[in-house]
Structure formats: C-alpha cells, structure tokens
Motif scaffolding. Structure first.
Motif: not given
Length: 388
Positions: A17-24, A29-35, A83-85, A152-155
C-alpha cells in the motif's frame, strides 16, 4: 510512448500500500459524492433549460449551464491529476460575447460547445460508476485487503480512460484553435510592426525632405526680387529634392504593396525584385491563374525578404540564386535557393523565424535546408485560396 504518456501512465502495480495506491483508493471513495453533485447539477440544468426552451431565457440558460459543466470538468481534471497522475490539457475557453461578435454568436457557440456536452455525458454516466466503485473500495478496505491494490488499479484505469476520453480536448479541433489564436497574435504583431515601419520611414524620409523643401522654397521666394540667380539655384535644388521625395514615396508604396504585383501578378513582381538583387537570379513562375490577393502579397514579401538575405550574403560566396513558384493542388509552393555558404539558422529571433511565423498565421509551412558550405534552399507552402 511519448513523454506525456509516460508522465500520465500509472505507476506499476505493487501489492504494498504505497502512496500511489492510497491515492487511487481515495479517488474511488470520492467518486460517489463527486458524481452525485455532478449528476444532480446536470439533470437539473437540462430539465430547467429544456422546460424553459419555449421562453426567451431557455437557450441562454442552457448556454450558461454548459459553461458550468465546463467548470465541473475542470474540477474533475484537477482531481484526476492530483490522485491518478492523469495530465489532460485544458480545452480552449469560449470567448466572451465582445470577442465572439456579439451576444447571439456567443449564445450559439455556447449551445453547441462540444466540451460542455462531453462533460454532460461524463457526469450522467458517472453516478452508477461512482456507486459501484465507492462500494467496492469501501468493502475492499475490510474484505479484499490483500488484493485491494490490484482492484484499485483496475477500477482507476477505467477512470483514467473516461477522463482522457471525455474530458480531454478534441485534439484536431483544439490544435487548430490554438494555431489560429497564435496566428492571430502574429498577424496583429506583424501589422503593428509594419505600421511603425511605415510611420518611421515617412517621418525620417519623405516628410523630412518635404519640410526641407518647403523651407527652401520659402527662402527662394524671399530672394526672388533681390537675388534672382540665387533664387533660381534654390528652386533648382528644390526640384531635385522633389524628385528624391517622390522616389522615396514610390519605394515606400512598393514596400506596402507594389503596383506591379496588383497589375501583372507574381511573375512580373518577382522578376522586378530579382533584378535588384546583388547576384543573378533566375525566376520561374508556373501559374495558370492567380491566387487570392492576400496569399499573393504574402508570397511576394516572403520572396523579397529571402532575396534581400541573398544580397546581404553575396560577399560570402553566393554567385547566383533561383526562385520557383508553382501550384500543387490546393497549395501554392515557393522555393528560393542560392549557392552561398549555407548555415542559415531558422531559430527564434532571426528573420527566417519571423517569416515562418507569418506563414503559420495563414496555415502555411516554412522549411529551411542550409548545410554549411552547400548553399541554402528555403521552401514555403501557402493555401491557394483562388480569387472569387
């Protein structure tokens, strides 16, 4: 893979669980409120504008709503970049009414704005995807922990594709808009520089000579009775000044737009320019008809400046030059070659760079081939745009 693609590519998948994974995971998790916010805004905007479309405010409300969708798209690009680069260029903004030609042209541009409508589509499809990804990510934190980085990477790869596909500018359209914006700036700067040159030439040349001429004639008038011979000499000198002033005005007019170009076309005009070059120049113009006046004028001044460069470097080994002009389909082609020392540099700041900018402003192409010791060949392409 280009440098931009490399910069936008996700980091390699690791079980840790590196920084890139936590950002993903944070992105999912933010997809639902933003969407949810984007979906509610989009549905409300479309329903309101559609319901009021029979009134005077329906279409302006739709245009303003699409502008708001643009802002939602901008926020989504920021979130994806953080968050995704994913680095997606910002689309060209719509011009304000005073630059769009008035309210109604601006309104029409806003209603058919492809960027706004692609963002609307993005927001409509995001809600079910946001519910799905939020649920999987939240559940994965407690149930799918060992494989969560891979999930997380696939999604998020699907999110990356959606952002690039729907929120990125239309490559060809945006490229052309950017080129036209840049070309417009070049045209404005060139026109301003030409006006300054004309004003300077008039002030320092013909105007100064005419002022001196007026003073000389005034003195000759005063001496007319007292010293007729001296007055006659002064009138004779003034006559010479008049001839010089007329010649300077003719040269200035030729620099703006030569009469021979208007009357007889590129063949005669370029032959006239070639006759003033310090090295022999062969001119060959193969045109069955004349291009548009603006294209003809640009072609003339491009060749004129290139032949001036040949004259400047005549002492460096150039013994001759050639000018060729012909048509190929919807393009007008020019080629100016000399047998000088070569080494011409088309980098920024040079006269050749200025010519290249002028041609790009009219959708033209400018290339320079100038190896050291082998002469210089400059080729230019312009749109034909024949006369109506």
């Amino acid at each position: 893979m280009t440098a931009n693609d490399q910069a936008s590519a996700p980091p390699p998948v690791r079980p840790a669980f590196d920084a890139a994974t936590w950002k993903e995971i944070a992105y999912l998790l933010s997809n639902l409120p933003v969407a949810l916010i984007g979906f509610v805004y989009t549905v409300f905007m479309i329903a309101t504008a559609g319901g009021l479309s029979v009134t005077a405010i329906g279409l302006p409300l739709l245009a303003c709503g699409l502008l708001g969708s643009r802002q939602l798209g901008k926020l989504e690009r920021v979130r994806a970049r953080a968050l995704l680069g994913v680095r997606v260029d910002e689309p060209t903004p719509l011009p304000p009414p005073y630059r769009a030609g008035g309210f109604f042209p601006w309104l029409w541009a806003g209603i058919k704005d492809p960027v706004g409508w692609r963002t609307v589509l993005y927001e409509l499809v995001r809600l079910p995807w946001g519910v799905l990804t939020f649920s999987i990510a939240l559940t994965g934190l407690f149930v799918l922990w060992p494989v969560l980085p891979y999930v997380a990477r696939g999604l998020t790869n699907v999110d990356r594709a959606a952002v690039r596909g729907l929120l990125s500018p239309s490559d060809e359209l945006e490229r052309r808009i950017a080129e036209l914006e840049s070309g417009r700036g070049v045209v404005v700067d060139t026109a301003a520089a030409d006006l300054r040159r004309i004003e300077r030439d008039l002030h320092d040349g013909a105007q100064a000579r005419l002022v001196a001429l007026a003073m000389g004639l005034g003195l000759a008038k005063e001496k007319l009775l007292e010293d007729p011979e001296g007055a006659a000499a002064m009138v004779d000198e003034a006559h010479g000044e008049v001839k010089l002033a007329l010649q300077e005005l003719r040269d200035l007019a030729r620099g703006i737009h030569p009469a021979v170009l208007t009357d007889r076309g590129l063949d005669a005009a370029l032959s006239s320019v070639a006759s003033r070059c310090l090295v022999p120049v062969k001119v060959h113009v193969d045109l069955a008809e004349r291009p548009a006046e603006a294209i003809e004028g640009i072609s003339y001044f491009v060749v004129s400046e290139l032949l001036q460069n040949v004259s400047k470097h005549a002492g460096a080994g150039a013994r001759g030059a050639s000018v060729e002009v012909w048509r190929s389909g919807a393009r007008l082609l020019l080629r100016v070659a000399d047998d000088g020392r070569g080494g011409a540099d088309a980098a920024g700041g040079s006269g050749l760079a200025g010519l290249a900018e002028r041609l790009r402003a009219v959708d033209g192409v400018f290339t320079v081939h100038s190896p050291e010791g082998e002469g210089t060949v400059v080729t230019a392409e312009l749109p034909w745009r024949g006369r109506a």
